[in-house]
Scaffold this motif. Structure first.
Motif, PDB file in Angstrom:
ATOM      1  N   GLU A   1      15.015  -4.361  36.148  1.00 21.67           N
ATOM      2  CA  GLU A   1      13.708  -3.671  36.590  1.00 21.67           C
ATOM      3  C   GLU A   1      12.805  -2.934  35.443  1.00 21.67           C
ATOM      4  N   ASP A   2      13.763  -2.859  34.268  1.00 23.48           N
ATOM      5  CA  ASP A   2      12.871  -2.254  33.152  1.00 23.48           C
ATOM      6  C   ASP A   2      12.250  -3.095  32.332  1.00 23.48           C
ATOM      7  N   LEU A   3      12.467  -4.521  32.507  1.00 21.96           N
ATOM      8  CA  LEU A   3      11.767  -5.409  31.632  1.00 21.96           C
ATOM      9  C   LEU A   3      10.453  -5.183  31.249  1.00 21.96           C
ATOM     10  N   GLN A   4       9.344  -5.339  32.311  1.00 28.36           N
ATOM     11  CA  GLN A   4       8.104  -5.070  32.036  1.00 28.36           C
ATOM     12  C   GLN A   4       7.753  -3.670  31.273  1.00 28.36           C
ATOM     13  N   ALA A   5       8.524  -2.568  31.548  1.00 26.60           N
ATOM     14  CA  ALA A   5       8.179  -1.288  30.926  1.00 26.60           C
ATOM     15  C   ALA A   5       8.470  -1.326  29.644  1.00 26.60           C
ATOM     16  N   ILE A   6       9.644  -2.069  29.199  1.00 26.43           N
ATOM     17  CA  ILE A   6      10.169  -2.208  27.835  1.00 26.43           C
ATOM     18  C   ILE A   6       9.089  -2.872  27.152  1.00 26.43           C
ATOM     19  N   HIS A   7       8.544  -4.133  27.639  1.00 21.82           N
ATOM     20  CA  HIS A   7       7.667  -4.792  26.855  1.00 21.82           C
ATOM     21  C   HIS A   7       6.383  -4.009  26.909  1.00 21.82           C
ATOM     22  N   THR A   8       5.992  -3.308  27.849  1.00 29.41           N
ATOM     23  CA  THR A   8       4.825  -2.245  27.549  1.00 29.41           C
ATOM     24  C   THR A   8       4.860  -1.258  26.491  1.00 29.41           C
ATOM     25  N   VAL A   9       6.010  -0.565  26.318  1.00 29.79           N
ATOM     26  CA  VAL A   9       6.671   0.555  25.360  1.00 29.79           C
ATOM     27  C   VAL A   9       6.230  -0.331  23.932  1.00 29.79           C
ATOM     28  N   HIS A  10       6.556  -1.608  23.680  1.00 28.68           N
ATOM     29  CA  HIS A  10       6.608  -2.141  22.341  1.00 28.68           C
ATOM     30  C   HIS A  10       5.027  -2.453  22.248  1.00 28.68           C
ATOM     31  N   VAL A  11       4.349  -3.125  23.202  1.00 25.56           N
ATOM     32  CA  VAL A  11       2.766  -3.298  22.950  1.00 25.56           C
ATOM     33  C   VAL A  11       2.185  -2.320  22.636  1.00 25.56           C
TER      34      VAL A  11
ATOM     35  N   MET B   1      16.807  10.747  29.132  1.00 24.33           N
ATOM     36  CA  MET B   1      18.072  10.178  29.500  1.00 24.33           C
ATOM     37  C   MET B   1      18.017   8.877  28.732  1.00 24.33           C
ATOM     38  N   ILE B   2      19.203   8.465  28.150  1.00 21.04           N
ATOM     39  CA  ILE B   2      19.238   7.315  27.419  1.00 21.04           C
ATOM     40  C   ILE B   2      20.464   6.473  28.310  1.00 21.04           C
ATOM     41  N   ARG B   3      19.939   5.296  28.452  1.00 20.43           N
ATOM     42  CA  ARG B   3      20.890   4.352  29.516  1.00 20.43           C
ATOM     43  C   ARG B   3      20.620   2.881  28.961  1.00 20.43           C
ATOM     44  N   SER B   4      21.325   2.103  29.256  1.00 17.95           N
ATOM     45  CA  SER B   4      21.169   0.374  29.084  1.00 17.95           C
ATOM     46  C   SER B   4      20.259  -0.099  30.091  1.00 17.95           C
ATOM     47  N   GLU B   5      19.432  -0.847  29.484  1.00 17.36           N
ATOM     48  CA  GLU B   5      18.399  -1.566  30.232  1.00 17.36           C
ATOM     49  C   GLU B   5      18.859  -2.244  31.589  1.00 17.36           C
ATOM     50  N   GLU B   6      17.917  -2.110  32.593  1.00 11.76           N
ATOM     51  CA  GLU B   6      18.492  -2.866  33.768  1.00 11.76           C
ATOM     52  C   GLU B   6      17.365  -3.776  33.890  1.00 11.76           C
TER      53      GLU B   6
ATOM     54  N   LEU C   1      10.012   7.526  33.706  1.00  9.98           N
ATOM     55  CA  LEU C   1       9.400   6.498  33.190  1.00  9.98           C
ATOM     56  C   LEU C   1      10.161   6.254  31.874  1.00  9.98           C
ATOM     57  N   VAL C   2      10.049   4.631  31.495  1.00 14.35           N
ATOM     58  CA  VAL C   2      10.782   4.420  30.185  1.00 14.35           C
ATOM     59  C   VAL C   2       9.575   4.598  29.057  1.00 14.35           C
ATOM     60  N   VAL C   3      10.268   5.283  28.445  1.00 11.69           N
ATOM     61  CA  VAL C   3       9.214   5.859  27.108  1.00 11.69           C
ATOM     62  C   VAL C   3       9.579   5.515  26.046  1.00 11.69           C
ATOM     63  N   GLY C   4      10.741   4.764  25.857  1.00  5.44           N
ATOM     64  CA  GLY C   4      11.248   4.376  24.550  1.00  5.44           C
ATOM     65  C   GLY C   4      12.485   3.170  24.828  1.00  5.44           C
ATOM     66  N   HIS C   5      12.484   2.459  23.670  1.00  8.18           N
ATOM     67  CA  HIS C   5      13.401   1.340  23.687  1.00  8.18           C
ATOM     68  C   HIS C   5      14.071   1.005  22.382  1.00  8.18           C
TER      69      HIS C   5
END
Length: 164
Positions: free
Chosen positions: A8-18, A1-6, A50-54
């Motif tokens: 509560e996603d900020l840490q997961a987004i950071h983790t995906v990029h790291v 599922m693709i959706r706009s960031e919320e 889980l956030v798996v991409g950004h």
């Protein structure tokens, strides 16, 4: 599922990029763009809750003052790569850019990959980038007639300077 960031996603987004890059520069770039209110489009791919991409898009400008969007960065955690997640993020991101009033988007990335998403070498349209990307610097027109042909240098948001 693709959706706009919320929020509560900020840490997961950071983790995906790291997890997706050799350094944390891209993760920091996303944080800096968000803090500067220049994260124009920010979408996440979610699987198994889980956030798996950004994917991120921020404003870019040309010498005439025309504004487009720059796609950067994009990341998918390794266990979800080669499953079409990144392509879906790009497709949804381009649509969100169009809906947010952007007529064109640039990317500095693998030409063969981004050509499948409609991108073409920006030099064919008289556009160049600050980073010497050559054929890797590409553009796609989202709204007919909006591409600033021949307008020269495309400048990214100042936060990109943090990538060194």
């Amino acid at each position: 599922m693709i959706r706009s960031e919320e929020p509560e996603d900020l840490q997961a987004i950071h983790t995906v990029h790291v997890a997706s890059f050799p350094t944390n520069a891209e993760a920091q770039l996303v944080d800096l763009l968000r803090e500067a209110d220049r994260l124009s489009v920010s979408l996440v791919a979610e699987a198994d809750s889980l956030v798996v991409g950004h994917i991120a898009f921020s404003p870019v400008t040309v010498e005439s003052g025309e504004v487009g969007a720059g796609l950067a960065p994009i990341a998918v955690i390794e266990s979800y790569r080669k499953q079409g997640v990144a392509a879906e993020l790009v497709r949804a991101g381009l649509q969100a850019c169009r809906e947010n009033g952007f007529g064109w988007v640039v990317v500095l990335g693998e030409p063969g990959y981004y050509a499948r998403c409609g991108f073409q070498p920006a030099t064919e349209f008289g556009l160049s980038d600050e980073y010497g990307g050559g054929v890797a610097f590409q553009v796609v027109e989202l709204v007919e007639g909006s591409l600033p042909v021949g307008d020269g240098l495309v400048k990214y948001a100042p936060e990109f300077a943090s990538l060194g």
